[in-house]
Design an enzyme around this catalytic site. Structure first.
Site, PDB file in Angstrom:
ATOM      1  N   SER A   1      -6.560 -13.304 -17.262  1.00 28.60           N
ATOM      2  CA  SER A   1      -6.460 -13.470 -15.815  1.00 28.60           C
ATOM      3  C   SER A   1      -6.632 -14.917 -15.415  1.00 28.60           C
ATOM      4  O   SER A   1      -6.296 -15.283 -14.285  1.00 28.60           O
ATOM      5  CB  SER A   1      -7.589 -12.688 -15.133  1.00 28.60           C
ATOM      6  OG  SER A   1      -7.509 -11.332 -15.437  1.00 28.60           O
TER       7      SER A   1
ATOM      8  N   HIS B   1       0.833 -12.070 -17.911  1.00 26.52           N
ATOM      9  CA  HIS B   1      -0.247 -11.511 -17.087  1.00 26.52           C
ATOM     10  C   HIS B   1       0.267 -10.341 -16.251  1.00 26.52           C
ATOM     11  O   HIS B   1       0.960 -10.539 -15.255  1.00 26.52           O
ATOM     12  CB  HIS B   1      -0.804 -12.645 -16.205  1.00 26.52           C
ATOM     13  CG  HIS B   1      -1.959 -12.250 -15.347  1.00 26.52           C
ATOM     14  ND1 HIS B   1      -2.307 -12.915 -14.191  1.00 26.52           N
ATOM     15  CD2 HIS B   1      -2.865 -11.250 -15.477  1.00 26.52           C
ATOM     16  CE1 HIS B   1      -3.361 -12.337 -13.652  1.00 26.52           C
ATOM     17  NE2 HIS B   1      -3.720 -11.328 -14.412  1.00 26.52           N
TER      18      HIS B   1
ATOM     19  N   GLU C   1       2.984 -12.268 -14.187  1.00 23.03           N
ATOM     20  CA  GLU C   1       2.876 -13.729 -14.032  1.00 23.03           C
ATOM     21  C   GLU C   1       3.053 -14.324 -15.435  1.00 23.03           C
ATOM     22  O   GLU C   1       2.266 -14.032 -16.335  1.00 23.03           O
ATOM     23  CB  GLU C   1       1.495 -14.061 -13.455  1.00 23.03           C
ATOM     24  CG  GLU C   1       1.315 -15.482 -12.989  1.00 23.03           C
ATOM     25  CD  GLU C   1      -0.072 -15.702 -12.344  1.00 23.03           C
ATOM     26  OE1 GLU C   1      -1.053 -15.025 -12.721  1.00 23.03           O
ATOM     27  OE2 GLU C   1      -0.163 -16.566 -11.453  1.00 23.03           O
TER      28      GLU C   1
ATOM     29  N   ASN D   1      -5.031 -15.471  -9.540  1.00 17.34           N
ATOM     30  CA  ASN D   1      -6.489 -15.388  -9.382  1.00 17.34           C
ATOM     31  C   ASN D   1      -7.095 -16.604  -8.702  1.00 17.34           C
ATOM     32  O   ASN D   1      -8.236 -16.546  -8.242  1.00 17.34           O
ATOM     33  CB  ASN D   1      -7.146 -15.070 -10.710  1.00 17.34           C
ATOM     34  CG  ASN D   1      -7.055 -13.580 -10.965  1.00 17.34           C
ATOM     35  OD1 ASN D   1      -7.483 -12.782 -10.131  1.00 17.34           O
ATOM     36  ND2 ASN D   1      -6.440 -13.191 -12.066  1.00 17.34           N
TER      37      ASN D   1
HETATM   38  P1  NAD Z   1     -11.720  -3.671 -20.160  1.00 19.20           P
HETATM   39  O1  NAD Z   1     -13.166  -3.989 -20.088  1.00 19.20           O
HETATM   40  O2  NAD Z   1     -11.215  -2.416 -19.554  1.00 19.20           O
HETATM   41  O3  NAD Z   1     -11.211  -3.676 -21.684  1.00 19.20           O
HETATM   42  C1  NAD Z   1     -11.464  -4.708 -22.578  1.00 19.20           C
HETATM   43  C2  NAD Z   1     -11.268  -4.125 -23.973  1.00 19.20           C
HETATM   44  O4  NAD Z   1     -11.357  -5.184 -24.929  1.00 19.20           O
HETATM   45  C3  NAD Z   1     -12.322  -3.076 -24.350  1.00 19.20           C
HETATM   46  O5  NAD Z   1     -11.684  -1.877 -24.717  1.00 19.20           O
HETATM   47  C4  NAD Z   1     -13.030  -3.705 -25.565  1.00 19.20           C
HETATM   48  O6  NAD Z   1     -13.391  -2.736 -26.522  1.00 19.20           O
HETATM   49  C5  NAD Z   1     -11.922  -4.621 -26.091  1.00 19.20           C
HETATM   50  N1  NAD Z   1     -12.386  -5.692 -26.971  1.00 19.20           N
HETATM   51  C6  NAD Z   1     -13.464  -6.485 -26.833  1.00 19.20           C
HETATM   52  N2  NAD Z   1     -13.532  -7.366 -27.863  1.00 19.20           N
HETATM   53  C7  NAD Z   1     -12.454  -7.102 -28.656  1.00 19.20           C
HETATM   54  C8  NAD Z   1     -11.967  -7.651 -29.871  1.00 19.20           C
HETATM   55  N3  NAD Z   1     -12.608  -8.650 -30.465  1.00 19.20           N
HETATM   56  N4  NAD Z   1     -10.829  -7.133 -30.417  1.00 19.20           N
HETATM   57  C9  NAD Z   1     -10.157  -6.131 -29.797  1.00 19.20           C
HETATM   58  N5  NAD Z   1     -10.596  -5.554 -28.654  1.00 19.20           N
HETATM   59  C10 NAD Z   1     -11.717  -6.038 -28.086  1.00 19.20           C
HETATM   60  O7  NAD Z   1     -10.980  -4.948 -19.524  1.00 19.20           O
HETATM   61  P2  NAD Z   1      -9.529  -5.030 -18.859  1.00 19.20           P
HETATM   62  O8  NAD Z   1      -9.684  -4.838 -17.400  1.00 19.20           O
HETATM   63  O9  NAD Z   1      -8.581  -4.182 -19.620  1.00 19.20           O
HETATM   64  O10 NAD Z   1      -9.204  -6.585 -19.080  1.00 19.20           O
HETATM   65  C11 NAD Z   1      -8.663  -7.052 -20.306  1.00 19.20           C
HETATM   66  C12 NAD Z   1      -7.992  -8.392 -20.053  1.00 19.20           C
HETATM   67  O11 NAD Z   1      -6.973  -8.251 -19.047  1.00 19.20           O
HETATM   68  C13 NAD Z   1      -8.931  -9.496 -19.565  1.00 19.20           C
HETATM   69  O12 NAD Z   1      -8.509 -10.714 -20.081  1.00 19.20           O
HETATM   70  C14 NAD Z   1      -8.708  -9.456 -18.054  1.00 19.20           C
HETATM   71  O13 NAD Z   1      -9.011 -10.678 -17.428  1.00 19.20           O
HETATM   72  C15 NAD Z   1      -7.227  -9.175 -17.992  1.00 19.20           C
HETATM   73  N6  NAD Z   1      -6.749  -8.587 -16.750  1.00 19.20           N
HETATM   74  C16 NAD Z   1      -7.485  -7.648 -16.094  1.00 19.20           C
HETATM   75  C17 NAD Z   1      -7.000  -7.095 -14.932  1.00 19.20           C
HETATM   76  C18 NAD Z   1      -7.784  -6.044 -14.213  1.00 19.20           C
HETATM   77  O14 NAD Z   1      -7.465  -5.731 -13.049  1.00 19.20           O
HETATM   78  N7  NAD Z   1      -8.810  -5.469 -14.791  1.00 19.20           N
HETATM   79  C19 NAD Z   1      -5.747  -7.475 -14.415  1.00 19.20           C
HETATM   80  C20 NAD Z   1      -4.999  -8.422 -15.129  1.00 19.20           C
HETATM   81  C21 NAD Z   1      -5.504  -8.973 -16.277  1.00 19.20           C
END
Ligand code: NAD
Length: 277
Positions: free
Chosen positions: A114, A135, A147, A185
């Protein structure tokens, strides 16, 4: 078809959604998450989401789509990696370093980060020209925007391929340069943080703050409900990237945001944030 086999790393709310849209487009997906239960939960969510889409008339067979997603214990060879693990630069860099040694040299390594500068992930690899930000937005099956973030060393061919992939997935790509928080963001997170300050200082109750944004600004969702959807842990991480990367204290996360995260109330994914789910 571009990128016929994709490795998705991280099976949280974003990784699961990304795996779903890739598989629904006919691609083979390897999904990796080392944390127990994460991948199983992602598959269950995928089944529900695909079932709903099929009921609404989408031309897809949920079982066939899920059948294209293979759960893998390790990073696996593929034409493209989309990394979607926690918003932590060190964790992501470690994945990019390892992926660089495992995926074939012509494969593209993309991050769904993000806010974390893509150049800092490219530096961990020997193929910076094939590293890019892809993204997606939450929930991935519903949100149209991708994005696409190029760092200064991303090749034009890599950017063109990822833009084309986004289109093949039925999304609308918008290109941005590699600044902390990119475009989305840099605009959204200070807005959310300010809404949390309004709550913290007693300006209004959560419901009133969100009603003012939905009806007053015509937003589909208020900032506090959206923060709960994104995850309050992710919101704090993004604010920290903005504060450090743009060297400006106005991006300091509101203490109330930190308090919720410290107490484990990180939003919908934990059952409670500003609201109870
Ligand atoms: P989340 O907390 O739902 O999931 C994160 C996952 O990463 C978990 O399942 C965890 O087990 C896994 N993880 C942690 N360390 C790891 C590793 N070393 N190897 C493999 N897996 C690992 O988070 P999310 O909301 O899915 O966000 C994930 C990414 O997407 C982040 O970078 C976030 O900034 C980005 N993002 C989030 C959103 C949102 O609205 N939540 C939107 C766009 C982008």
């Amino acid at each position: 078809m571009l990128f016929e086999h994709v490795l998705v790393v991280g099976a949280g709310q974003m990784g699961g959604g990304i795996a779903q849209v890739l598989a629904a487009s006919g691609r083979r997906v390897s999904l990796h998450d080392p944390y127990p239960g994460a991948s199983g939960k992602a598959i269950a969510t995928m089944r529900k989401s695909l079932g709903r889409l099929a009921e609404k008339g989408a031309a897809l067979d949920p079982a066939e789509v899920v059948g294209r997603v293979e759960l893998v214990d390790e990073l696996a060879r593929a034409d493209l990696m989309v990394e979607a693990v926690v918003e932590d630069a060190a964790v992501k860099q470690d994945i990019f370093r390892r992926a660089d040694g495992i995926l074939p040299p012509e494969a593209v390594l993309a991050s769904n980060t993000s806010s974390i500068p893509i150049a800092s992930l490219a530096e961990a690899t020997g193929r910076p020209e094939r590293v890019i930000g892809m993204h997606f937005f939450n929930p991935v099956p519903r949100m149209k925007l991708v994005e696409v973030v190029r760092h200064p060393g991303t090749s034009a061919a890599t950017a063109a391929a990822i833009v084309e992939l986004a289109r093949e997935l039925g999304k609308t790509p918008a290109e941005a340069n590699d600044f902390p928080g990119f475009v989305s963001n840099r605009i959204l997170m200070p807005f959310i943080n300010e809404a949390v300050w309004a709550l913290h200082e007693g300006v209004a109750e959560p419901e009133a703050i969100d009603t003012i944004a939905t009806l007053g600004f015509n937003h589909p969702m208020g900032p506090l409900a959206l923060a709960d959807l994104i995850g309050l842990d992710t919101c704090v991480s993004i604010m920290e990237v903005l504060r450090t990367g743009l060297s400006d204290s106005r991006y300091e996360p509101c203490p109330l945001l930190r308090e919720h995260v410290a107490a484990g109330r990180v939003g919908r994914k934990s059952g409670q944030g500003f609201y109870i789910y």
